[in-house]
Design an enzyme around this catalytic site. Structure first.
Site, PDB file in Angstrom:
ATOM      1  N   LYS A  34     -21.151  30.291  64.257  1.00  0.00           N
ATOM      2  CA  LYS A  34     -20.129  29.411  64.433  1.00  0.00           C
ATOM      3  C   LYS A  34     -18.762  30.031  64.732  1.00  0.00           C
ATOM      4  O   LYS A  34     -18.179  30.434  64.400  1.00  0.00           O
ATOM      5  CB  LYS A  34     -19.568  28.308  63.053  1.00  0.00           C
ATOM      6  CG  LYS A  34     -19.359  27.413  63.468  1.00  0.00           C
ATOM      7  CD  LYS A  34     -18.742  26.630  62.007  1.00  0.00           C
ATOM      8  CE  LYS A  34     -18.182  26.637  60.896  1.00  0.00           C
ATOM      9  NZ  LYS A  34     -16.627  27.422  60.864  1.00  0.00           N
TER      10      LYS A  34
ATOM     11  N   GLU B 237     -15.157  28.015  66.792  1.00  0.00           N
ATOM     12  CA  GLU B 237     -13.704  27.191  66.939  1.00  0.00           C
ATOM     13  C   GLU B 237     -13.178  26.900  67.699  1.00  0.00           C
ATOM     14  O   GLU B 237     -12.930  27.425  68.656  1.00  0.00           O
ATOM     15  CB  GLU B 237     -12.239  27.509  65.525  1.00  0.00           C
ATOM     16  CG  GLU B 237     -13.025  26.698  64.378  1.00  0.00           C
ATOM     17  CD  GLU B 237     -11.805  27.778  62.955  1.00  0.00           C
ATOM     18  OE1 GLU B 237     -10.821  27.556  63.786  1.00  0.00           O
ATOM     19  OE2 GLU B 237     -12.145  27.907  62.368  1.00  0.00           O
TER      20      GLU B 237
ATOM     21  N   GLU C 146     -13.790  18.798  61.811  1.00  0.00           N
ATOM     22  CA  GLU C 146     -13.351  18.615  60.200  1.00  0.00           C
ATOM     23  C   GLU C 146     -12.107  18.879  60.135  1.00  0.00           C
ATOM     24  O   GLU C 146     -11.260  17.825  61.507  1.00  0.00           O
ATOM     25  CB  GLU C 146     -12.857  20.290  60.084  1.00  0.00           C
ATOM     26  CG  GLU C 146     -12.212  20.451  58.938  1.00  0.00           C
ATOM     27  CD  GLU C 146     -11.949  21.567  58.558  1.00  0.00           C
ATOM     28  OE1 GLU C 146     -12.685  22.880  58.966  1.00  0.00           O
ATOM     29  OE2 GLU C 146     -10.967  22.271  57.239  1.00  0.00           O
TER      30      GLU C 146
ATOM     31  N   ASP D 156     -20.371  32.079  60.369  1.00  0.00           N
ATOM     32  CA  ASP D 156     -18.830  32.106  61.533  1.00  0.00           C
ATOM     33  C   ASP D 156     -18.021  33.589  61.966  1.00  0.00           C
ATOM     34  O   ASP D 156     -18.101  35.156  61.780  1.00  0.00           O
ATOM     35  CB  ASP D 156     -16.945  31.628  60.177  1.00  0.00           C
ATOM     36  CG  ASP D 156     -17.019  30.289  60.694  1.00  0.00           C
ATOM     37  OD1 ASP D 156     -17.705  29.933  61.874  1.00  0.00           O
ATOM     38  OD2 ASP D 156     -15.941  29.938  59.784  1.00  0.00           O
TER      39      ASP D 156
ATOM     40  N   ASP E  49     -15.663  31.725  57.282  1.00  0.00           N
ATOM     41  CA  ASP E  49     -14.743  32.670  57.597  1.00  0.00           C
ATOM     42  C   ASP E  49     -13.493  32.380  55.950  1.00  0.00           C
ATOM     43  O   ASP E  49     -12.526  32.978  55.829  1.00  0.00           O
ATOM     44  CB  ASP E  49     -13.685  33.348  58.299  1.00  0.00           C
ATOM     45  CG  ASP E  49     -13.364  31.482  59.651  1.00  0.00           C
ATOM     46  OD1 ASP E  49     -13.453  30.464  58.760  1.00  0.00           O
ATOM     47  OD2 ASP E  49     -12.524  31.039  60.550  1.00  0.00           O
ATOM     48  N   SER E  50     -13.764  31.176  55.274  1.00  0.00           N
ATOM     49  CA  SER E  50     -13.087  30.398  54.263  1.00  0.00           C
ATOM     50  C   SER E  50     -13.569  31.387  53.683  1.00  0.00           C
ATOM     51  O   SER E  50     -12.195  31.263  52.384  1.00  0.00           O
ATOM     52  CB  SER E  50     -13.367  29.201  53.794  1.00  0.00           C
ATOM     53  OG  SER E  50     -14.724  29.171  53.758  1.00  0.00           O
TER      54      SER E  50
HETATM   55  O1  KIV Z   1     -15.044  28.927  57.082  1.00  0.00           O
HETATM   56  C1  KIV Z   1     -15.503  27.527  56.216  1.00  0.00           C
HETATM   57  O2  KIV Z   1     -15.478  27.565  55.659  1.00  0.00           O
HETATM   58  C2  KIV Z   1     -15.723  25.585  57.708  1.00  0.00           C
HETATM   59  C3  KIV Z   1     -15.739  25.607  56.464  1.00  0.00           C
HETATM   60  C4  KIV Z   1     -14.792  24.530  56.546  1.00  0.00           C
HETATM   61  C5  KIV Z   1     -16.399  23.796  57.968  1.00  0.00           C
HETATM   62  O3  KIV Z   1     -15.135  26.584  58.476  1.00  0.00           O
END
Ligand code: KIV
EC number: 2.1.2.11
Length: 282
Positions: A120, A122, A189, A90, A51-52
């Site tokens: 994924k 969090e 992280e 994500d 989600d970055s």
């Molecule tokens: O969203 C992302 O890029 C991430 C990585 C930093 C692991 O979760």
């Protein structure tokens, strides 16, 4: 549509990633687009559609700018551009925290609409129930503990974890909860190095470090950081293996100059009109 996407049969599966615990380190990178996925696929074990993407490609201040539609669109592009990497997408903030039913529904939508291998999310102890519910519905989950970018506004910044004994104990509890919930791996992280190394020894699923420890079972970086494309703040834990910022700036400068002095387009880039065999392709 999921039916148009490549089959997942030839890809590295989440269970294969799980079996790589303690072996040759797992190579992971984020990817958001078709061309970059094509370039990375031969070299990595796992591609994360993080989600970055909301920050890196869409210019949002935090990952909270990501939506499920955004993740699906980029997930589809990365699936089209890859054939062997395990692709994980994500779950954006706001799509899984409220209830197990919400989490399962969002995970199902992401997998059905992209064809990705896993999702994924969090959180540790607090999100173990959501992970267990998604896994129980047949969708592999990667955990994410330590510094949680989706909580950055709540926490007032990107704070490194594991500086106190109490905080290390909380990290270990998170890792154990994610493992027990059935995740096939976990991103760690932004922690003190010794804490990530300790967690890696304590749990049986692979740990994927970012700003964590070389002792983790694998490493991940944000692709734009790794190739030197990031124009704002580059985190301390990033190593820039290329400097594409300056390559692009230099190319743009040259192009601008050649357009202004009419040396581009040159004879090689225009159509002369002398070909009578029908239309020539661009
Ligand atoms: O969203 C992302 O890029 C991430 C990585 C930093 C692991 O979760």
């Amino acid at each position: 549509m999921a039916t148009e996407l490549p089959t997942t049969d030839s890809r590295i599966s989440p269970s294969l990633i799980r079996q790589r615990k303690g072996g040759t380190p797992l190579v992971c990178l984020t990817a958001y687009t078709y061309p970059v996925a094509r370039l990375l696929d031969p070299h990595v074990d796992l591609l994360l559609v993080g989600d970055s993407v909301a920050m890196v490609l869409h210019g949002h201040q935090t990952t909270l700018g990501a939506s499920i539609e955004m993740m699906v669109a980029h997930g589809q592009a990365v699936m089209r551009g890859s054939a062997r990497a395990c692709v994980v997408v994500d779950m954006p903030a706001g799509t899984y925290e409220d209830s197990a039913a919400q989490a399962v529904g969002s995970a199902r939508r992401i997998v059905d609409e992209t064809g990705c291998q896993a999702v994924k999310l969090e959180g540790g102890v607090d999100m173990a129930g959501r992970i267990a519910a998604i896994v129980a519905n047949g969708i592999p989950v990667m955990g994410h503990i330590g510094l949680l970018p989706q909580s950055v506004e709540k926490e007032g910044g990107y704070k490194i974890k594991g500086r106190t004994d109490e905080n290390v104990a909380a990290l270990v509890a998170d890792a154990l909860a994610v493992e027990k919930a059935g995740a096939f791996s976990v991103v760690i992280e932004g922690t003190i190095e010794a804490a990530a190394a300790d967690i890696t020894r304590r749990i049986a699923i692979p740990t994927i470090g970012i700003g964590a420890s070389p002792d983790c079972d694998g490493q991940i970086l944000v692709i734009d950081d790794m190739v030197g494309l990031t124009v704002d703040r580059v985190p301390k834990f990033v190593k820039e293996y290329a400097h594409l910022r300056s390559v692009i700036a230099h190319a743009a400068e040259q192009y601008a100059s050649e357009v202004r002095n009419r040396t581009f387009p040159g004879p090689a880039h225009v159509f002369s009109g002398s070909n009578t065999n029908g239309g020539d392709d661009a």
